[in-house]
Enzyme design. Structure first.
Site, mmCIF file in Angstrom:
data_model
loop_
_atom_site.group_PDB
_atom_site.id
_atom_site.type_symbol
_atom_site.label_atom_id
_atom_site.label_comp_id
_atom_site.label_asym_id
_atom_site.label_seq_id
_atom_site.Cartn_x
_atom_site.Cartn_y
_atom_site.Cartn_z
ATOM 1 N N TYR A 119 0.866 -1.180 0.000
ATOM 2 C CA TYR A 119 0.000 0.000 0.000
ATOM 3 C C TYR A 119 0.901 1.227 0.000
ATOM 4 C CZ TYR A 119 -3.124 3.625 1.795
ATOM 5 O OH TYR A 119 -3.846 4.782 1.947
ATOM 6 N N GLU A 207 -3.704 7.390 -3.796
ATOM 7 C CA GLU A 207 -3.743 6.155 -3.009
ATOM 8 C C GLU A 207 -3.575 4.996 -3.983
ATOM 9 O OE1 GLU A 207 -7.399 4.765 -0.997
ATOM 10 O OE2 GLU A 207 -6.162 4.640 0.814
#
Ligand code: GDP
Ligand code: MN
Length: 398
Positions: A119, A207
């Site tokens: 991530y 993101e």
């Protein structure tokens, strides 16, 4: 302003960030053509078909599917385009899918190595006023869940705006993600290019979840959530042009065109207020009176008849509205002028079938109250906050 995944990936790619390659398609035939083209360019035999809507969690909702041949590309694309995709981030009705991204399958093992998911996001730390890279070994999962259950697996790297992201910081990211060899080098390049893209596109959020380490140790963005800072769109015309109005609330778009600051909410009391702070206070007031705000609406400094009428028009588009509370502080704009605006707008609108409570305070509030009370219209006036709240309670009780 949010971008679609395919647009976000194009932006990243233009800054040298490696991405999972793909081609956007509007229907099943285009999807097949896209898949053929990708096979020519990348050699991939398998493809992932990904719904393009402004919502995360598409995989969980059935909006991301693997196709192992062209026939499957055709059926899956046909199923996804036109569906109302429900994900943990949409309403229960879901979001209509108008297009899909046909992408190369990058999880396919090419030479025996393992894939892994990370991530990586870039955002502003409002506490320190600095951009930061937030990253984790736990890719492909909800970052909120990781933050709750294993917060020690989330790392941050803050960037000094005077010097930008330094090479040792990019290396620290790769180190904390436990990479070595080629993958380590690839990750430092990835993070460096990603940060540059963030700053130079005036973005407010990147993101990338997941970032993938392929089986041959390349690092690439498999997903891309990109938000551009609205206040910078005036100087990012090419990005502003990527806006997809189909993804936004129709009422909000119309309100924006009328110059009103409007946010659609789920409640039953419409509000019309001048000033964002007063609008927030008014929403609290409505809650205390036992109602729920149906919207946030700041009509701004010039609450004349035309603006008030436009605001009525917008508020009444929401069928859930059972009452309207107008709460205006007359400073430079005098209350009597606002009152006249309300009366004129009411008359122009013909019938308004919900009770209206008007609270005007400030310059010429007394004259304004007389105007409202003497108008013969079905409008209740108030001068005090509490009085307005009581009247809201009263009309909701019937
Ligand atoms: P999201 O669910 O909206 O966050 O969409 P993502 O783009 O993150 O995709 C969801 C999931 O689909 C990812 O976490 C991956 O596990 C999977 N996925 C994405 N691309 C591929 C691919 O090329 N091959 C395979 N097998 N799975 C993929
Ligand atoms: Mn994702």
């Amino acid at each position: 302003m949010n971008l679609h995944e395919y647009q976000g990936k194009e932006l990243l790619s233009s800054f040298g960030v490696r991405i999972q390659r793909g081609i956007v398609a509007q229907n099943a035939d285009e999807a097949v053509a896209a898949a053929k083209k990708l096979t020519e360019d990348t050699g991939t035999g398998w493809h992932v078909i990904k719904a393009q809507v402004h919502a995360g969690g598409r995989g969980k909702g059935g909006g991301v599917k693997l196709a192992k041949n062209l026939e499957e590309v055709k059926t899956i694309a046909g199923e996804i385009i036109g569906m109302d995709l429900v994900t943990p981030q949409t309403s229960a009705e879901g979001k209509r899918v108008h297009q899909v991204l046909v992408a190369e399958d990058v999880y396919y093992p090419t030479d025996g190595g393992e894939t892994s998911e990370f991530y990586v996001s870039v955002l502003l730390n409002r506490g320190t006023g600095r951009n930061m890279i937030m990253y984790s070994t736990e890719g492909g999962m909800d970052i909120e869940t990781v933050a709750e259950q294993t917060p020690e697996l989330i790392f941050t790297e803050e960037v000094d705006p005077a010097v930008g992201l330094l090479p040792f910081q990019a290396r620290r990211v790769a180190f904390n993600l436990k990479l070595s060899g080629l993958a380590f080098k690839e990750m430092t390049k990835f993070v460096t290019a990603l940060y540059k893209a963030y700053v130079e596109s005036d973005s407010s959020l990147f993101e990338i979840n997941p970032v993938l380490k392929t089986s041959d140790d390349k690092i690439m963005a498999v997903d891309a959530k990109v938000s551009i800072d609205d206040n910078a769109l005036y100087r990012r015309k090419e990005l502003a042009a990527l806006r997809d109005l189909r993804e936004e609330s129709a009422i909000e778009v119309e309100a924006g065109e009328l110059g009103l600051n409007y946010v659609d909410l789920d409640g039953n009391v419409g509000c019309m207020v001048n000033g964002a702070g007063l609008a927030m206070a008014t929403m609290d007031l409505i809650k205390q009176a036992g109602g729920e705000p149906a919207n946030f609406l700041d009509v701004g400094g010039t609450a004349d008849a035309a603006r008030v009428e436009a605001a009525f028009h917008i508020i009444l588009k929401d069928p859930a509205v059972k009452a309207i509370l107008i709460n205006i502080f007359g400073g430079i704009v005098r209350c009597d002028r606002v009152a006249q605006g309300v009366i004129d707008a009411y008359k122009n609108m013909g019938t308004i079938n919900v009770p209206i409570i008007v609270r005007l305070q400030g310059t010429n509030a007394d004259i304004a109250k007389k105007l409202i009370d003497g108008s013969g219209l079905d409008v209740m006036s108030a001068t005090e906050f509490q009085e307005a709240a009581d009247k809201v309670q009263q009309v909701l009780a019937v």
